[in-house]
Write a protein that holds these residues in place. Structure first.
Motif, short mmCIF file in Angstrom:
data_model
loop_
_atom_site.label_atom_id
_atom_site.label_comp_id
_atom_site.label_asym_id
_atom_site.label_seq_id
_atom_site.Cartn_x
_atom_site.Cartn_y
_atom_site.Cartn_z
N CYS A 75 2.90 -2.30 -16.87
CA CYS A 75 1.85 -2.76 -15.95
C CYS A 75 2.31 -2.58 -14.50
CB CYS A 75 1.51 -4.22 -16.24
SG CYS A 75 0.16 -4.85 -15.23
N LYS A 76 3.54 -2.96 -14.21
CA LYS A 76 4.10 -2.80 -12.86
C LYS A 76 4.17 -1.33 -12.48
CE LYS A 76 6.54 -3.92 -9.12
NZ LYS A 76 6.01 -4.62 -7.97
N TRP A 77 4.65 -0.49 -13.39
CA TRP A 77 4.74 0.94 -13.11
C TRP A 77 3.35 1.53 -12.85
CZ3 TRP A 77 8.70 3.47 -11.43
CH2 TRP A 77 9.98 3.07 -11.78
N ASN A 78 2.36 1.09 -13.62
CA ASN A 78 1.00 1.58 -13.41
C ASN A 78 0.43 1.12 -12.07
OD1 ASN A 78 0.84 3.09 -15.75
ND2 ASN A 78 -0.02 1.40 -16.96
N GLN A 79 0.75 -0.10 -11.65
CA GLN A 79 0.31 -0.58 -10.34
C GLN A 79 0.90 0.28 -9.23
OE1 GLN A 79 1.69 -4.63 -10.41
NE2 GLN A 79 -0.28 -5.43 -11.15
N ILE A 80 2.20 0.56 -9.34
CA ILE A 80 2.87 1.41 -8.35
C ILE A 80 2.21 2.79 -8.31
CG2 ILE A 80 5.03 2.63 -7.82
CD1 ILE A 80 5.23 -0.31 -7.12
N LYS A 81 1.98 3.35 -9.48
CA LYS A 81 1.38 4.68 -9.58
C LYS A 81 0.02 4.71 -8.89
CE LYS A 81 1.90 7.31 -13.25
NZ LYS A 81 2.49 8.52 -12.74
N MET A 82 -0.82 3.74 -9.18
CA MET A 82 -2.17 3.72 -8.60
C MET A 82 -2.12 3.50 -7.08
SD MET A 82 -3.78 4.60 -11.18
CE MET A 82 -5.35 4.67 -10.39
N LYS A 83 -1.27 2.60 -6.61
CA LYS A 83 -1.15 2.36 -5.17
C LYS A 83 -0.63 3.61 -4.45
CE LYS A 83 -0.33 -2.62 -5.08
NZ LYS A 83 0.66 -3.67 -4.73
N SER A 84 0.34 4.28 -5.06
CA SER A 84 0.90 5.49 -4.45
C SER A 84 -0.14 6.59 -4.34
CB SER A 84 2.10 5.98 -5.26
OG SER A 84 3.16 5.06 -5.20
N ILE A 85 -0.85 6.81 -5.43
CA ILE A 85 -1.87 7.86 -5.43
C ILE A 85 -2.97 7.52 -4.43
CG2 ILE A 85 -3.70 8.91 -6.84
CD1 ILE A 85 -1.72 8.65 -9.24
N ASP A 86 -3.39 6.27 -4.41
CA ASP A 86 -4.43 5.85 -3.47
C ASP A 86 -3.98 6.07 -2.03
OD1 ASP A 86 -7.02 4.56 -2.91
OD2 ASP A 86 -5.78 2.93 -2.11
N LEU A 87 -2.76 5.67 -1.71
CA LEU A 87 -2.25 5.86 -0.35
C LEU A 87 -2.21 7.35 0.01
CD1 LEU A 87 -0.97 4.78 2.26
CD2 LEU A 87 1.25 4.96 1.13
N ALA A 88 -1.74 8.17 -0.90
CA ALA A 88 -1.63 9.59 -0.62
C ALA A 88 -2.99 10.22 -0.33
CB ALA A 88 -0.97 10.32 -1.79
N TYR A 89 -3.97 9.89 -1.15
CA TYR A 89 -5.28 10.55 -1.00
C TYR A 89 -6.17 9.92 0.06
CZ TYR A 89 -4.20 13.74 -4.72
OH TYR A 89 -3.62 14.74 -5.46
N THR A 90 -5.82 8.73 0.55
CA THR A 90 -6.60 8.15 1.65
C THR A 90 -5.91 8.32 2.99
OG1 THR A 90 -5.62 5.96 1.29
CG2 THR A 90 -7.72 6.43 0.19
N THR A 91 -4.64 8.74 2.97
CA THR A 91 -3.88 8.83 4.21
C THR A 91 -3.41 10.24 4.53
OG1 THR A 91 -3.09 6.60 3.81
CG2 THR A 91 -1.92 7.86 5.47
N PHE A 92 -3.05 11.01 3.52
CA PHE A 92 -2.38 12.28 3.77
C PHE A 92 -3.22 13.53 3.54
CE2 PHE A 92 1.15 9.33 2.63
CZ PHE A 92 1.63 9.20 3.91
N VAL A 93 -4.52 13.35 3.25
CA VAL A 93 -5.37 14.54 3.19
C VAL A 93 -5.46 15.10 4.60
CG1 VAL A 93 -6.66 13.90 1.12
CG2 VAL A 93 -7.45 13.12 3.35
N PRO A 94 -5.61 16.40 4.76
CA PRO A 94 -5.52 17.02 6.09
C PRO A 94 -6.38 16.36 7.17
CG PRO A 94 -5.59 18.71 4.41
CD PRO A 94 -5.82 17.40 3.71
N GLU A 95 -7.60 15.97 6.85
CA GLU A 95 -8.48 15.39 7.86
C GLU A 95 -7.96 14.05 8.39
OE1 GLU A 95 -9.96 15.77 4.47
OE2 GLU A 95 -9.91 17.88 5.01
N VAL A 96 -7.28 13.30 7.53
CA VAL A 96 -6.80 11.97 7.90
C VAL A 96 -5.39 12.02 8.46
CG1 VAL A 96 -6.32 9.66 6.99
CG2 VAL A 96 -8.27 10.96 6.12
#
Length: 169
Positions: free
Chosen positions: A139-160
């Motif tokens: 459960c903890k690993w899945n939380q980390i995975k989801m938070k990491s992916i969310d941060l990457a795709y809301t922060t590091f896409v070229p437009e952002v």
């Protein structure tokens, strides 16, 4: 996992030392051989061999394969020298997009993790953070995975990413 240019400023020595000290973890190092300092990668390989050879070191891995390594990894350990300030490491953004728990050295520009992953200053802190993951459940690993992916795709896409870099410098 660590992906880096084969340069002495990347503090690869610490990564290799950790690999040879921590038997409970697998360490994979993907290095790019840099022009005019090609010998540095050989120096890292020699250090690893002297310390026990427990770090898997691959040189000049094809770009397409780096993502495969990142997707298979659970932890990304970004290293750099204590005096070095880094810009926006692509490897951190890529590892977050692959759902990794990211450990990064504290610098004045370390806004990339935004509550995802952890920041360290010393090798002892890295060891503590790594050992802490041994008690995490799925459960903890899945939380980390989801938070990491969310941060990457809301922060590091070229437009952002460009806006974030400008706002934080």
């Amino acid at each position: 996992l660590r992906v880096a240019a084969g340069l002495t400023t990347k503090n690869i020595d610490m990564f290799i030392e950790l690999a040879n000290e921590l038997d409970d973890f697998e360490f994979t190092l993907l290095l790019v051989r840099c022009t005019h300092v090609e010998h540095v990668c050989n120096d890292f390989i020699n250090l690893n061999n002297r310390l026990g050879g427990k770090c898997k070191i691959l040189i000049n891995v094809a770009r397409e394969e780096v993502g495969d390594y990142m997707r298979k990894s659970n932890i990304y350990l970004h290293t750099t020298s204590q005096i070095s300030n880094y810009g926006q490491p692509i490897s951190i953004a890529e590892s977050l997009a692959c759902g990794n728990y990211v450990l990064a050295r504290k610098t004045q520009n370390i806004f990339y993790l935004s509550g995802v992953g952890d920041i360290y200053e010393t090798k002892a802190e890295v060891i503590g953070l790594l050992m802490n993951t041994k008690s995490w459940d799925i459960c903890k690993w899945n939380q980390i995975k989801m938070k990491s992916i969310d941060l990457a795709y809301t922060t590091f896409v070229p437009e952002v990413a460009l806006k974030n870099m400008i706002d934080n410098f």
